[in-house]
Design an enzyme around this catalytic site. Sequence first.
Site, PDB file in Angstrom:
ATOM      1  N   CYS A  89       0.856  -1.188   0.000  1.00  0.00           N
ATOM      2  CA  CYS A  89       0.000   0.000   0.000  1.00  0.00           C
ATOM      3  C   CYS A  89       0.892   1.238   0.000  1.00  0.00           C
ATOM      4  O   CYS A  89       1.904   1.270   0.706  1.00  0.00           O
ATOM      5  CB  CYS A  89      -0.854  -0.024   1.269  1.00  0.00           C
ATOM      6  SG  CYS A  89      -1.918   1.413   1.452  1.00  0.00           S
ATOM      7  N   HIS A 131      -8.763  -3.987  -1.803  1.00  0.00           N
ATOM      8  CA  HIS A 131      -7.837  -3.163  -1.023  1.00  0.00           C
ATOM      9  C   HIS A 131      -8.309  -1.696  -0.959  1.00  0.00           C
ATOM     10  O   HIS A 131      -8.401  -1.109   0.118  1.00  0.00           O
ATOM     11  CB  HIS A 131      -6.455  -3.262  -1.667  1.00  0.00           C
ATOM     12  CG  HIS A 131      -5.404  -2.428  -1.009  1.00  0.00           C
ATOM     13  ND1 HIS A 131      -4.317  -2.979  -0.361  1.00  0.00           N
ATOM     14  CD2 HIS A 131      -5.264  -1.080  -0.915  1.00  0.00           C
ATOM     15  CE1 HIS A 131      -3.575  -1.983   0.119  1.00  0.00           C
ATOM     16  NE2 HIS A 131      -4.115  -0.830  -0.200  1.00  0.00           N
ATOM     17  N   GLU A 132      -8.634  -1.130  -2.120  1.00  0.00           N
ATOM     18  CA  GLU A 132      -9.012   0.296  -2.164  1.00  0.00           C
ATOM     19  C   GLU A 132     -10.345   0.546  -1.472  1.00  0.00           C
ATOM     20  O   GLU A 132     -10.507   1.549  -0.776  1.00  0.00           O
ATOM     21  CB  GLU A 132      -9.069   0.800  -3.611  1.00  0.00           C
ATOM     22  CG  GLU A 132      -7.756   0.746  -4.366  1.00  0.00           C
ATOM     23  CD  GLU A 132      -6.572   1.313  -3.611  1.00  0.00           C
ATOM     24  OE1 GLU A 132      -6.748   2.266  -2.839  1.00  0.00           O
ATOM     25  OE2 GLU A 132      -5.471   0.776  -3.764  1.00  0.00           O
ATOM     26  N   HIS A 135     -10.097   0.930   2.223  1.00  0.00           N
ATOM     27  CA  HIS A 135      -9.619   2.251   2.657  1.00  0.00           C
ATOM     28  C   HIS A 135     -10.804   3.173   2.998  1.00  0.00           C
ATOM     29  O   HIS A 135     -10.705   4.017   3.884  1.00  0.00           O
ATOM     30  CB  HIS A 135      -8.809   2.929   1.547  1.00  0.00           C
ATOM     31  CG  HIS A 135      -7.351   2.569   1.532  1.00  0.00           C
ATOM     32  ND1 HIS A 135      -6.516   2.822   2.597  1.00  0.00           N
ATOM     33  CD2 HIS A 135      -6.571   2.003   0.577  1.00  0.00           C
ATOM     34  CE1 HIS A 135      -5.287   2.417   2.293  1.00  0.00           C
ATOM     35  NE2 HIS A 135      -5.287   1.911   1.073  1.00  0.00           N
TER      36      HIS A 135
HETATM   37 NI    NI Z   1      -3.633   1.146   0.033  1.00  0.00          NI
END
Ligand code: NI
Length: 175
Positions: A89, A131-132, A135
């Site tokens: 990341c 993953h995004e 966030h």
């Molecule tokens: Ni990330």
Amino acid sequence: MALRKILTQGDPALEKQCRPVEKFDRKLHWLLDDLKETLTTAGGVGLAAPQIGILRRVVVVEDENEELLELVNPVIVGQEGKQEGWEGCLSVPNQYGWVDRPSLVTVRAQDRDGNFFEVTGEETVARCFCHELEHLDGHLFVEHAGKLYSPDEIDAMEEEKEKKEEFSRRRKKKR
Ligand code: NI
């Protein structure tokens, strides 16, 4: 367009729940443009708005054609299979973890003008969608990873693995 500073682990903005986008205006377009410029400059494959300190549900992800997808208010609506692999990341520089993800992920999102669409990604793109989107809910991949490794440590491990495989190949040949 402007290059933005990428926040790193420990910054409170990375732990917040992001708000949905309601206005598809010039401000949103600037945000998307800044995300894309910042991501491209950093050499990453995905970036979420909270990583530049904007608590809105907006991410950009590089697809399999190396084009940047703009995802506003994205939601995962389908997932299949499983993949294992190293994940990193831009907010956790130089540290990688081994993380399981689905191998196929479908996301429903809006574009910069508010039109809804669906997009399906495989392998790296599927990993990046997961993953995004995390966030946007204040989560980092490190929560799924065990130990974190530096690129040098990973290279050393891969080398060790290759040596072991080579050794067992030779041993088999002799028999
Ligand atoms: Ni990330």
